[in-house]
Scaffold this active site. Sequence first.
Site, PDB file in Angstrom:
ATOM      1  N   ASN A   9       0.931  -1.106  -0.054  1.00 22.12           N
ATOM      2  CA  ASN A   9      -0.036  -0.030   0.016  1.00 22.12           C
ATOM      3  C   ASN A   9       0.872   1.232  -0.030  1.00 22.12           C
ATOM      4  OD1 ASN A   9      -1.706   1.990   0.305  1.00 22.12           O
ATOM      5  ND2 ASN A   9      -2.430   1.299   2.712  1.00 22.12           N
ATOM      6  N   LYS A  11       0.053   3.859  -0.527  1.00 19.70           N
ATOM      7  CA  LYS A  11      -0.399   5.430   0.405  1.00 19.70           C
ATOM      8  C   LYS A  11       0.012   6.718  -0.736  1.00 19.70           C
ATOM      9  CE  LYS A  11      -0.278   3.291   4.707  1.00 19.70           C
ATOM     10  NZ  LYS A  11      -0.020   3.476   6.190  1.00 19.70           N
ATOM     11  N   HIS A  96      -9.470   1.232   5.191  1.00 17.39           N
ATOM     12  CA  HIS A  96      -7.849   1.516   5.799  1.00 17.39           C
ATOM     13  C   HIS A  96      -8.359   2.330   6.965  1.00 17.39           C
ATOM     14  CE1 HIS A  96      -4.046   2.569   6.671  1.00 17.39           C
ATOM     15  NE2 HIS A  96      -3.692   1.608   5.960  1.00 17.39           N
ATOM     16  N   GLU A  98      -6.710   4.952   7.867  1.00 19.41           N
ATOM     17  CA  GLU A  98      -6.620   6.588   7.548  1.00 19.41           C
ATOM     18  C   GLU A  98      -7.957   7.014   6.644  1.00 19.41           C
ATOM     19  OE1 GLU A  98      -2.859   5.695   5.544  1.00 19.41           O
ATOM     20  OE2 GLU A  98      -1.946   5.174   7.372  1.00 19.41           O
ATOM     21  N   GLU A 168      -5.210  -4.813  10.899  1.00 21.98           N
ATOM     22  CA  GLU A 168      -4.342  -3.613  10.977  1.00 21.98           C
ATOM     23  C   GLU A 168      -4.557  -2.948  12.290  1.00 21.98           C
ATOM     24  OE1 GLU A 168      -2.378  -2.384   6.992  1.00 21.98           O
ATOM     25  OE2 GLU A 168      -4.094  -1.103   7.378  1.00 21.98           O
ATOM     26  N   GLY A 174       2.780   2.575  10.912  1.00 21.13           N
ATOM     27  CA  GLY A 174       3.531   3.511  10.607  1.00 21.13           C
ATOM     28  C   GLY A 174       4.136   4.115  11.953  1.00 21.13           C
ATOM     29  N   SER A 214       3.566  -1.974  10.377  1.00 24.21           N
ATOM     30  CA  SER A 214       4.928  -1.930  10.496  1.00 24.21           C
ATOM     31  C   SER A 214       5.645  -3.400  10.400  1.00 24.21           C
ATOM     32  CB  SER A 214       5.334  -1.463  12.191  1.00 24.21           C
ATOM     33  OG  SER A 214       4.971  -0.089  12.211  1.00 24.21           O
TER      34      SER A 214
HETATM   35  P1  PGA Z   1       3.057   0.286   7.718  1.00 20.73           P
HETATM   36  O1  PGA Z   1       1.430   0.709   7.067  1.00 20.73           O
HETATM   37  O2  PGA Z   1       3.387  -0.774   7.150  1.00 20.73           O
HETATM   38  O3  PGA Z   1       3.640   1.650   6.981  1.00 20.73           O
HETATM   39  O4  PGA Z   1       2.844   0.372   9.373  1.00 20.73           O
HETATM   40  C1  PGA Z   1       0.622  -0.478   6.942  1.00 20.73           C
HETATM   41  C2  PGA Z   1      -0.784  -0.027   6.327  1.00 20.73           C
HETATM   42  O5  PGA Z   1      -1.157   1.129   6.672  1.00 20.73           O
HETATM   43  O6  PGA Z   1      -1.377  -0.600   5.401  1.00 20.73           O
END
Ligand code: PGA
Length: 251
Positions: A9, A11, A96, A98, A168, A174, A214
Amino acid sequence: MRKNIVAGNWKMNLKRDEGLNLVNDVINLLPSDNEVEVVFAPSFIYLYKVNKMCLNLDRVSTASQNISKEESGAFTGEVSAEMIRSINVKYAIIGHSERREYFKETNEDLKQKVDVLLKNNLEVIFCCGESLNQREEKVHFDCIKNQISESLFHLSSNDFSKIVIAYEPIWAIGTGVTASSDQAEEIHKFIREIIAQKYGRELANNISILYGGSCKPTNAREIFSKDNIDGGLIGGASLNAESFIEIIKSF
Ligand code: PGA
């Protein structure tokens, strides 16, 4: 059928050349005996091109990072399921954290998105996960159950079988903090259990459940070794070909 998937992803990252070079590098570095389904989820504006680069490859496909809940019409700035289907994209990621947090997407919105995606023969990567507060208050199981049941449990068994779930935990996205493999496995097992209760054990055993938050080359092997973890939805570590490939090779 249940399969191992590693989805990147991106983003809102990577300029055009950076993105296309990344895809090229990952494709070139993929082991010839690769059995993992690799998915790239670039920004909408690169999706057509990235998808073309993947079209003739086995087990390499693309996903949009989001989709409109509306089918078509006067919704300036939105992208429809029908549009991404028309360029042969396979998956759409929805829900997601976000999107839920910054764009206020609700379980009801996601229910509509699921319906419009399935109607257009797209497969769905459905994200769920709890916040740190919810975990500390010990309501994380309820939170995940509500996210899944309110957006997905109206589906027929046939439609539900086209869903990939991505667990997640928001506190791990992140942040560099990963859920331990045991914490992740506990939730994945719970998710499979609630699917089994609703749709039966056989269907539940065939659903791929990915972990995200992460996930990186140093922890992917341990996470993917768990019985109920079928791969990962990778953010930061998918932006670099070497680290993404290391994760793909972690099964
Ligand atoms: P990350 O993001 O691996 O940077 O923690 C995962 C995601 O939001 O899909």
